[in-house]
Design an enzyme around this catalytic site. Structure first.
Site: not given
Length: 376
Positions: A267, A280, A271
C-alpha cells in the site's frame, strides 16, 4: 485447460521472500512452471489492455483522494500500489462469478463495469450502498473487517448445493487474517468443499501495524492449515496474478474445495484519507516498493517486446482522463438524500417504531424552518 498445479511450498521465511513471479520489477520475463500455462493466450495486445486498466484505476484512485481533500467525499480508501493485484484477479473472473469485496477494491469494481457515480455514492454519504449487487455480480464494499469472507462462504455453499458451475471470490487485506471471521469462513468453505477463492492482498500494513506483527510466517501457510489449496504470488506482477487467479478458480470449480491466494503487494498511500502513514512508516520502505511498481514493470516488458510505448501511454492517458471526467461529473450531479431515504430499507415492511422516528426527525428539521421565519 491447463492442469491445476499448486506446487509452491510456502514455508516460513528465513531469508528473501518467496513467491511465484512471471515478470520481474525490471520487466524481464522468467519461466514459471506453476503459472506459465495459464497465460499462454496473453499476448502483447492483452498486456497493453492490462496496462491501460491499471493506469485507469490509478487515476481513479488519485481522483478519489483529491475529491475527499476537496470536501466532496467523506472518506476514501486508496489502492495506489495494488493495481496489479486488482486488475489481474478482476480480469480472470467469469461474468457469473460473484465477488465479495472489502472497502478498497475500486479496481475490481471497475473491471465489473460499476459506473463512476456508483463508486462514489457510499463514500460521499448519499446512499448506504453504491450499486445493485445482482446487476454486476459484486456485493457492495464492506467496511467491517473480514465480514465479507463469511458472506462469500455462505454464498459458495449455496452454489455447491445448487450444482452451479460458478465460483465466488472474496477480497481482504493482511490485517483481516487476524479476524475470527476469516478463519471461520475458511472452516465452513473447506468443510463443505464450497467453490470459494479467498484473495488476500498482503499490502504489508494493517492500518499502522506491519504484517510481521500479524504472523511470523507466510499468510498463505495459515490457509493451508485449513485444508485450502494455496498460491503465494507477486502481487505487483499483473500477469502472475492473472495466472494464479485462473488456476485457483479452476481448482474451486472442480469441486475439490476452496483456494487461497496471497498476493504480496504494498500500500503506497494511506490506509484511508483519515490516516497519516508518515507517523509509522519509513520513507526508505516506500522507495524500495516504488522500484517494484506494477505499471512500470509491464511498460518495461512491453518495451522489450518492441511495443510503441508512447502510443500506449497516450491511449492510457485518454482512457484515464475520460474516467476522471466521469467521476467529476458524477459528483456535480449526485443528489443529496431526502429525510425519508435515511429510513428506507431498514425493515422489509412498515414498522411503527421506525415510523415514529421518521416523524420525529421531520419535526426536528421543520423546527429550523420555523425558527427562521420567527427571526424575520
Amino acid at each position: 485447460m491447463p492442469t491445476v498445479s499448486n506446487t509452491f511450498d510456502a514455508q516460513a521465511p528465513d531469508g528473501p521472500e518467496r513467491y511465484l513471479q512471471i515478470i520481474g520489477p525490471d520487466g524481464a520475463r522468467t519461466p514459471c512452471p506453476e503459472l506459465d500455462d495459464w497465460v499462454q493466450d496473453v499476448d502483447a495486445g492483452v498486456l497493453q489492455d492490462l496496462y491501460v486498466d491499471m493506469a485507469c484505476i490509478r487515476r481513479l484512485d488519485q481522483e478519489g483522494t483529491a475529491l475527499q481533500r476537496q470536501g466532496e467525499l467523506g472518506l476514501w480508501a486508496p489502492l495506489l500500489g495494488q493495481e496489479a493485484a486488482q486488475i489481474g484477479s478482476g480480469r480472470a473472473l467469469d461474468r457469473n462469478d460473484f465477488i465479495f469485496p472489502s472497502y478498497r477494491e475500486h479496481g475490481v469494481a471497475y473491471c465489473r463495469g460499476v459506473a463512476p457515480q456508483d463508486l462514489l455514492r457510499m463514500w460521499r454519504g448519499v446512499a448506504p450502498s453504491g450499486w445493485n449487487p445482482y446487476e454486476v455480480n459484486m456485493a457492495n464494499q464492506q467496511i467491517v473487517i473480514g465480514a465479507q469472507t463469511l458472506h462469500a462462504a455462505g454464498y459458495g455453499m449455496g452454489l455447491k448445493l445448487d450444482g452451479s458451475a460458478s465460483a465466488v471470490i472474496t477480497y481482504f487485506g493482511d490485517g483481516a487474517t487476524s479476524q475470527g471471521d476469516v478463519s471461520e469462513a475458511m472452516v465452513f468453505a473447506a468443510s463443505y468443499q464450497a467453490p470459494v477463492l479467498f484473495f488476500c492482498q498482503n499490502n504489508h500494513w494493517a492500518i499502522s501495524e506491519p504484517v510481521t506483527r500479524q504472523t511470523t510466517g507466510y499468510i498463505a501457510d495459515r490457509a493451508r492449515g485449513f485444508g485450502l489449496a494455496t498460491w503465494r504470488v507477486d502481487g505487483n506482477d499483473v500477469l502472475a496474478v492473472l495466472a494464479a487467479t485462473r488456476a485457483a478458480l479452476a481448482h474451486v470449480r472442480s469441486g475439490t474445495g476452496p483456494a487461497f491466494i496471497e498476493a504480496v503487494t504494498y500500500r503506497m498511500g494511506a490506509h484511508t484519507t483519515a490516516d497519516d502513514p508518515t507517523r509509522y512508516r519509513d520513507a526508505l520502505e516506500l522507495e524500495e516498493w516504488a522500484a517494484k511498481d506494477p505499471l512500470d514493470r509491464i511498460a518495461a516488458h512491453l518495451d522489450s517486446l518492441g511495443a510503441d510505448l508512447e502510443a500506449l501511454k497516450r491511449r492510457a492517458a485518454s482512457a484515464a482522463d475520460a474516467l476522471a471526467a466521469g467521476l467529476r461529473e458524477a459528483i456535480t450531479t449526485m443528489p443529496d438524500p431526502s429525510v425519508d431515504d435515511l429510513f428506507a430499507h431498514v425493515y422489509s415492511h412498515s414498522h411503527s417504531w421506525l415510523d415514529g422516528q421518521r416523524e420525529e426527525c421531520r419535526r426536528y428539521l421543520d423546527s429550523f424552518a420555523a425558527d427562521s421565519e420567527v427571526s424575520r
